[in-house]
Design an enzyme around this catalytic site. Sequence first.
Site, PDB file in Angstrom:
ATOM      1  N   GLY A  13       0.820  -1.218   0.000  1.00  0.00           N
ATOM      2  CA  GLY A  13       0.000   0.000   0.000  1.00  0.00           C
ATOM      3  C   GLY A  13       0.849   1.261   0.000  1.00  0.00           C
ATOM      4  O   GLY A  13       0.590   2.187  -0.800  1.00  0.00           O
ATOM      5  N   ASP A  33      -4.798   3.242   7.634  1.00  0.00           N
ATOM      6  CA  ASP A  33      -4.434   1.981   8.284  1.00  0.00           C
ATOM      7  C   ASP A  33      -4.869   2.060   9.727  1.00  0.00           C
ATOM      8  O   ASP A  33      -4.921   3.148  10.306  1.00  0.00           O
ATOM      9  CB  ASP A  33      -2.903   1.774   8.190  1.00  0.00           C
ATOM     10  CG  ASP A  33      -2.489   0.328   8.365  1.00  0.00           C
ATOM     11  OD1 ASP A  33      -2.742  -0.226   9.453  1.00  0.00           O
ATOM     12  OD2 ASP A  33      -1.917  -0.248   7.427  1.00  0.00           O
ATOM     13  N   ALA A 264      20.739 -20.403  -7.537  1.00  0.00           N
ATOM     14  CA  ALA A 264      20.593 -21.362  -6.440  1.00  0.00           C
ATOM     15  C   ALA A 264      20.864 -20.649  -5.121  1.00  0.00           C
ATOM     16  O   ALA A 264      21.680 -19.726  -5.057  1.00  0.00           O
ATOM     17  CB  ALA A 264      21.576 -22.508  -6.625  1.00  0.00           C
ATOM     18  N   GLY A 269      12.502 -17.006   0.364  1.00  0.00           N
ATOM     19  CA  GLY A 269      11.760 -16.552   1.527  1.00  0.00           C
ATOM     20  C   GLY A 269      10.814 -15.435   1.107  1.00  0.00           C
ATOM     21  O   GLY A 269      10.494 -15.293  -0.065  1.00  0.00           O
ATOM     22  N   CYS A 272       5.465 -13.754   0.400  1.00  0.00           N
ATOM     23  CA  CYS A 272       4.525 -14.098  -0.674  1.00  0.00           C
ATOM     24  C   CYS A 272       4.622 -15.523  -1.215  1.00  0.00           C
ATOM     25  O   CYS A 272       3.596 -16.197  -1.336  1.00  0.00           O
ATOM     26  CB  CYS A 272       4.696 -13.121  -1.835  1.00  0.00           C
ATOM     27  SG  CYS A 272       4.223 -11.453  -1.393  1.00  0.00           S
ATOM     28  N   LYS A 275       3.209 -18.553   0.884  1.00  0.00           N
ATOM     29  CA  LYS A 275       1.784 -18.296   1.151  1.00  0.00           C
ATOM     30  C   LYS A 275       0.944 -18.444  -0.118  1.00  0.00           C
ATOM     31  O   LYS A 275      -0.115 -19.074  -0.118  1.00  0.00           O
ATOM     32  CB  LYS A 275       1.657 -16.881   1.724  1.00  0.00           C
ATOM     33  CG  LYS A 275       0.335 -16.203   1.518  1.00  0.00           C
ATOM     34  CD  LYS A 275       0.323 -14.847   2.184  1.00  0.00           C
ATOM     35  CE  LYS A 275       0.684 -13.687   1.299  1.00  0.00           C
ATOM     36  NZ  LYS A 275      -0.285 -13.339   0.260  1.00  0.00           N
TER      37      LYS A 275
HETATM   38  N1  LIG Z   1       5.028  -7.563   0.282  1.00  0.00           N
HETATM   39  C1  LIG Z   1       5.066  -7.658  -1.031  1.00  0.00           C
HETATM   40  O1  LIG Z   1       6.127  -7.529  -1.635  1.00  0.00           O
HETATM   41  C2  LIG Z   1       3.815  -7.917  -1.833  1.00  0.00           C
HETATM   42  C3  LIG Z   1       3.865  -7.806  -3.217  1.00  0.00           C
HETATM   43  C4  LIG Z   1       2.700  -8.033  -3.966  1.00  0.00           C
HETATM   44  C5  LIG Z   1       1.511  -8.342  -3.314  1.00  0.00           C
HETATM   45  N2  LIG Z   1       1.480  -8.444  -1.955  1.00  0.00           N
HETATM   46  C6  LIG Z   1       0.184  -8.693  -1.315  1.00  0.00           C
HETATM   47  O2  LIG Z   1      -0.311  -7.428  -0.848  1.00  0.00           O
HETATM   48  C7  LIG Z   1      -1.054  -7.584   0.371  1.00  0.00           C
HETATM   49  C8  LIG Z   1      -0.450  -6.703   1.440  1.00  0.00           C
HETATM   50  O3  LIG Z   1       0.876  -7.132   1.673  1.00  0.00           O
HETATM   51  P1  LIG Z   1       1.889  -6.259   2.552  1.00  0.00           P
HETATM   52  O4  LIG Z   1       3.196  -6.947   2.479  1.00  0.00           O
HETATM   53  O5  LIG Z   1       1.760  -4.828   2.174  1.00  0.00           O
HETATM   54  O6  LIG Z   1       1.244  -6.478   4.013  1.00  0.00           O
HETATM   55  P2  LIG Z   1       1.527  -5.629   5.328  1.00  0.00           P
HETATM   56  O7  LIG Z   1       1.232  -6.531   6.472  1.00  0.00           O
HETATM   57  O8  LIG Z   1       2.856  -4.968   5.241  1.00  0.00           O
HETATM   58  O9  LIG Z   1       0.428  -4.447   5.294  1.00  0.00           O
HETATM   59  C9  LIG Z   1      -0.925  -4.651   5.466  1.00  0.00           C
HETATM   60  C10 LIG Z   1      -1.483  -3.500   6.298  1.00  0.00           C
HETATM   61  O10 LIG Z   1      -2.907  -3.615   6.327  1.00  0.00           O
HETATM   62  C11 LIG Z   1      -3.346  -3.104   7.586  1.00  0.00           C
HETATM   63  N3  LIG Z   1      -4.713  -3.569   7.874  1.00  0.00           N
HETATM   64  C12 LIG Z   1      -5.129  -4.833   8.101  1.00  0.00           C
HETATM   65  N4  LIG Z   1      -6.452  -4.847   8.306  1.00  0.00           N
HETATM   66  C13 LIG Z   1      -6.888  -3.573   8.213  1.00  0.00           C
HETATM   67  C14 LIG Z   1      -8.164  -2.950   8.318  1.00  0.00           C
HETATM   68  N5  LIG Z   1      -9.255  -3.668   8.557  1.00  0.00           N
HETATM   69  N6  LIG Z   1      -8.249  -1.608   8.161  1.00  0.00           N
HETATM   70  C15 LIG Z   1      -7.128  -0.872   7.913  1.00  0.00           C
HETATM   71  N7  LIG Z   1      -5.898  -1.407   7.780  1.00  0.00           N
HETATM   72  C16 LIG Z   1      -5.775  -2.745   7.935  1.00  0.00           C
HETATM   73  C17 LIG Z   1      -2.318  -3.633   8.563  1.00  0.00           C
HETATM   74  O11 LIG Z   1      -2.329  -2.878   9.762  1.00  0.00           O
HETATM   75  C18 LIG Z   1      -1.016  -3.494   7.752  1.00  0.00           C
HETATM   76  O12 LIG Z   1      -0.334  -2.285   8.039  1.00  0.00           O
HETATM   77  C19 LIG Z   1      -1.005  -9.080   0.670  1.00  0.00           C
HETATM   78  O13 LIG Z   1      -2.167  -9.674   0.151  1.00  0.00           O
HETATM   79  C20 LIG Z   1       0.209  -9.564  -0.083  1.00  0.00           C
HETATM   80  O14 LIG Z   1       0.106 -10.915  -0.447  1.00  0.00           O
HETATM   81  C21 LIG Z   1       2.604  -8.221  -1.201  1.00  0.00           C
HETATM   82  O1  LIG Z   2      17.083 -16.683  -8.571  1.00  0.00           O
HETATM   83  C1  LIG Z   2      16.573 -16.449  -7.464  1.00  0.00           C
HETATM   84  C2  LIG Z   2      15.602 -15.445  -7.259  1.00  0.00           C
HETATM   85  C3  LIG Z   2      15.067 -15.271  -5.996  1.00  0.00           C
HETATM   86  N1  LIG Z   2      15.488 -16.037  -4.961  1.00  0.00           N
HETATM   87  C4  LIG Z   2      14.884 -15.842  -3.618  1.00  0.00           C
HETATM   88  O2  LIG Z   2      13.474 -15.849  -3.750  1.00  0.00           O
HETATM   89  C5  LIG Z   2      12.873 -15.028  -2.754  1.00  0.00           C
HETATM   90  C6  LIG Z   2      11.899 -14.049  -3.394  1.00  0.00           C
HETATM   91  O3  LIG Z   2      12.611 -13.086  -4.140  1.00  0.00           O
HETATM   92  P1  LIG Z   2      11.870 -11.972  -5.029  1.00  0.00           P
HETATM   93  O4  LIG Z   2      10.863 -12.634  -5.871  1.00  0.00           O
HETATM   94  O5  LIG Z   2      12.909 -11.199  -5.710  1.00  0.00           O
HETATM   95  O6  LIG Z   2      11.215 -11.028  -3.911  1.00  0.00           O
HETATM   96  P2  LIG Z   2       9.709 -10.789  -3.419  1.00  0.00           P
HETATM   97  O7  LIG Z   2       9.669  -9.438  -2.839  1.00  0.00           O
HETATM   98  O8  LIG Z   2       9.264 -11.948  -2.584  1.00  0.00           O
HETATM   99  O9  LIG Z   2       8.818 -10.740  -4.759  1.00  0.00           O
HETATM  100  C7  LIG Z   2       8.003 -11.817  -5.190  1.00  0.00           C
HETATM  101  O10 LIG Z   2       6.770 -11.820  -4.502  1.00  0.00           O
HETATM  102  C8  LIG Z   2       6.025 -10.584  -4.650  1.00  0.00           C
HETATM  103  C9  LIG Z   2       4.831 -10.708  -3.736  1.00  0.00           C
HETATM  104  O11 LIG Z   2       3.759 -11.373  -4.308  1.00  0.00           O
HETATM  105  C10 LIG Z   2       5.681 -10.414  -6.109  1.00  0.00           C
HETATM  106  O12 LIG Z   2       4.918  -9.224  -6.268  1.00  0.00           O
HETATM  107  C11 LIG Z   2       6.956 -10.357  -6.937  1.00  0.00           C
HETATM  108  O13 LIG Z   2       6.632 -10.242  -8.314  1.00  0.00           O
HETATM  109  C12 LIG Z   2       7.760 -11.623  -6.686  1.00  0.00           C
HETATM  110  O14 LIG Z   2       9.008 -11.563  -7.357  1.00  0.00           O
HETATM  111  C13 LIG Z   2      14.035 -14.348  -2.030  1.00  0.00           C
HETATM  112  O15 LIG Z   2      14.293 -15.038  -0.831  1.00  0.00           O
HETATM  113  C14 LIG Z   2      15.194 -14.490  -2.989  1.00  0.00           C
HETATM  114  O16 LIG Z   2      16.447 -14.502  -2.350  1.00  0.00           O
HETATM  115  C15 LIG Z   2      16.437 -17.024  -5.148  1.00  0.00           C
HETATM  116  O17 LIG Z   2      16.802 -17.731  -4.208  1.00  0.00           O
HETATM  117  N2  LIG Z   2      16.954 -17.200  -6.402  1.00  0.00           N
END
Ligand SMILES: NC(=O)c1ccc[n+]([C@@H]2O[C@H](COP(=O)([O-])OP(=O)(O)OC[C@H]3O[C@@H](n4cnc5c(N)ncnc54)[C@H](O)[C@@H]3O)[C@@H](O)[C@H]2O)c1
Ligand SMILES: O=c1ccn([C@@H]2O[C@H](COP(=O)(O)OP(=O)(O)O[C@H]3O[C@H](CO)[C@@H](O)[C@H](O)[C@H]3O)[C@@H](O)[C@H]2O)c(=O)[nH]1
Length: 456
Positions: A13, A33, A264, A269, A272, A275
């Site tokens: 967000g 939030d 490799a 981790g 995302c 999960k």
């Molecule tokens: N982290 C990433 O890189 C990434 C990338 C792409 C998609 N996503 C997806 O995006 C979503 C959010 O991920 P994130 O990493 O930003 O999570 P996050 O936990 O960092 O943020 C979520 C926020 O939502 C707030 N929240 C929860 N319930 C609420 C409510 N009822 N009203 C107001 N605020 C509320 C929480 O307090 C928290 O700050 C997830 O579904 C995740 O799978 C994450």
């Molecule tokens: O060749 C590779 C590439 C990645 N990783 C590991 O894989 C994990 C995920 O890496 P990365 O995908 O770069 O980061 P995220 O922030 O988790 O992003 C993924 O997850 C997000 C949440 O859904 C998506 O939005 C992105 O497109 C997707 O890349 C990390 O632990 C990396 O170290 C490896 O071990 N080898």
Amino acid sequence: MTKICCIGAGYVGGPTMAMIAKQCPDVQVNVVDINENRIAAWQTDELPIYEPGLLEVVQEARGRNLFFSTDVDQGIRDADIVFVSVNTPTKTFGEGAGCASDLQYWELCARRIKEVSTSDKIIVEKSTLPVRTAEAMERVLHAGDNPVHFEVLSNPEFLAEGTAIDDLHNPDRVLIGGHETETGRKAIQTLVEIYATWIPRERILTTNLWSSELSKLTANAFLAQRVSSINAISALCEATEADVAEVAHAIGTDSRIGPKFLKASIGFGGSCFKKDILNLVYLCETYGLKEPAEYWRQVVVMNEYQEKRFVTTMLHSMFNTIANKRIAVLGFAFKADTGDTRESPAIKVCRELAAEHATIVVSDPEAMENAKLEMPELADRIGFEEDPYKAAEGAHAVAVLTDWKLYKELDFRRIYDGMQKPAFLFDGRNMLDHDALFEMGFEVYSIGKGYKTHLK
Ligand SMILES: NC(=O)c1ccc[n+]([C@@H]2O[C@H](COP(=O)([O-])OP(=O)(O)OC[C@H]3O[C@@H](n4cnc5c(N)ncnc54)[C@H](O)[C@@H]3O)[C@@H](O)[C@H]2O)c1
Ligand SMILES: O=c1ccn([C@@H]2O[C@H](COP(=O)(O)OP(=O)(O)O[C@H]3O[C@H](CO)[C@@H](O)[C@H](O)[C@H]3O)[C@@H](O)[C@H]2O)c(=O)[nH]1
């Protein structure tokens, strides 16, 4: 002036809304939030998340057309478009525990939106959700005799942490799914126009709702599958004197395979991959698709094998005992350039090391605060030391678990001199110069590359 409200000021967000606000000065963006500390931090220059380049983007728009608030109701009420970007973690209880997506935060938002809205709105799924969630949300939003119309769109986010700003500025694509109805098409067009302010139109893909929802889970499953595939090969490399980096390069030059995501490692981790794959597995099972469910589950199984294998290698190489040996863990974030430790393989590695009664010292340039919160149960076995040289002082082994660039630049001669001998180095990211380290005297273990040992 179009008004956007984003519920959820987290890793997605915050950066996504900051980018929209920066690129579209005519759009007002309110990020809301329930977490007061997070909102307070967004209002300062000590942002709640570490992300290169984020502060500059926030500073440009904050106070102009980007606002952060805990007044969720007001934010919703004022908005034309409501993005929902709350967390959707794996369920830990009841049906589907450990696999299904926990949708309680999303549903709470839907109920709140319905409760407080007095005008028609576009509701955008930004969170990653199981396919067909929009249907359930529409039912919640339109339950009863509410005269307000809500048009639900799916707009999954593909940013990766550490590169979020580049990814948002110059995405491979933006995906928008909506209903194939007049109001659906109109809502899609409204969102397309916002992104088209800075993203070439041909990179903005529009699909039906279900394709969009499912594409997000599928993208992450494919990406994680590549990491698990190369990690599976890394085990075979170690048994056969093949070098996984050479294999990855050789196959990656095939344009059908491509060079990315073939590094490799100790395993993937982050909040995302695991999960979302488990969510996909659960969905397949729900639709009675046993074989597809099992197929995708193996990506996670392989990842767990890789994490475990790393610690087994440490244990066996260090004469089958690491009890009370000092192990310096360099890097705790799940990848470089983030302070995020969610599902970091370092957690699993530390737990396994602690189970062997090792004494662990964790160092990380950005993730120390989060790392301290991850393993309270191991407090008597784990210490924290920001300076990597101090962490390695007197250690029997150094394990590099995060690919921070700064670890390439460390003075390993100095580290070697301060360590117990034989000095073991485990490179969980294959990022160091193994020949040079071996020459210095280290016992060098890496992933999928064979071992370099002075011991007979
Ligand atoms: N982290 C990433 O890189 C990434 C990338 C792409 C998609 N996503 C997806 O995006 C979503 C959010 O991920 P994130 O990493 O930003 O999570 P996050 O936990 O960092 O943020 C979520 C926020 O939502 C707030 N929240 C929860 N319930 C609420 C409510 N009822 N009203 C107001 N605020 C509320 C929480 O307090 C928290 O700050 C997830 O579904 C995740 O799978 C994450
Ligand atoms: O060749 C590779 C590439 C990645 N990783 C590991 O894989 C994990 C995920 O890496 P990365 O995908 O770069 O980061 P995220 O922030 O988790 O992003 C993924 O997850 C997000 C949440 O859904 C998506 O939005 C992105 O497109 C997707 O890349 C990390 O632990 C990396 O170290 C490896 O071990 N080898």
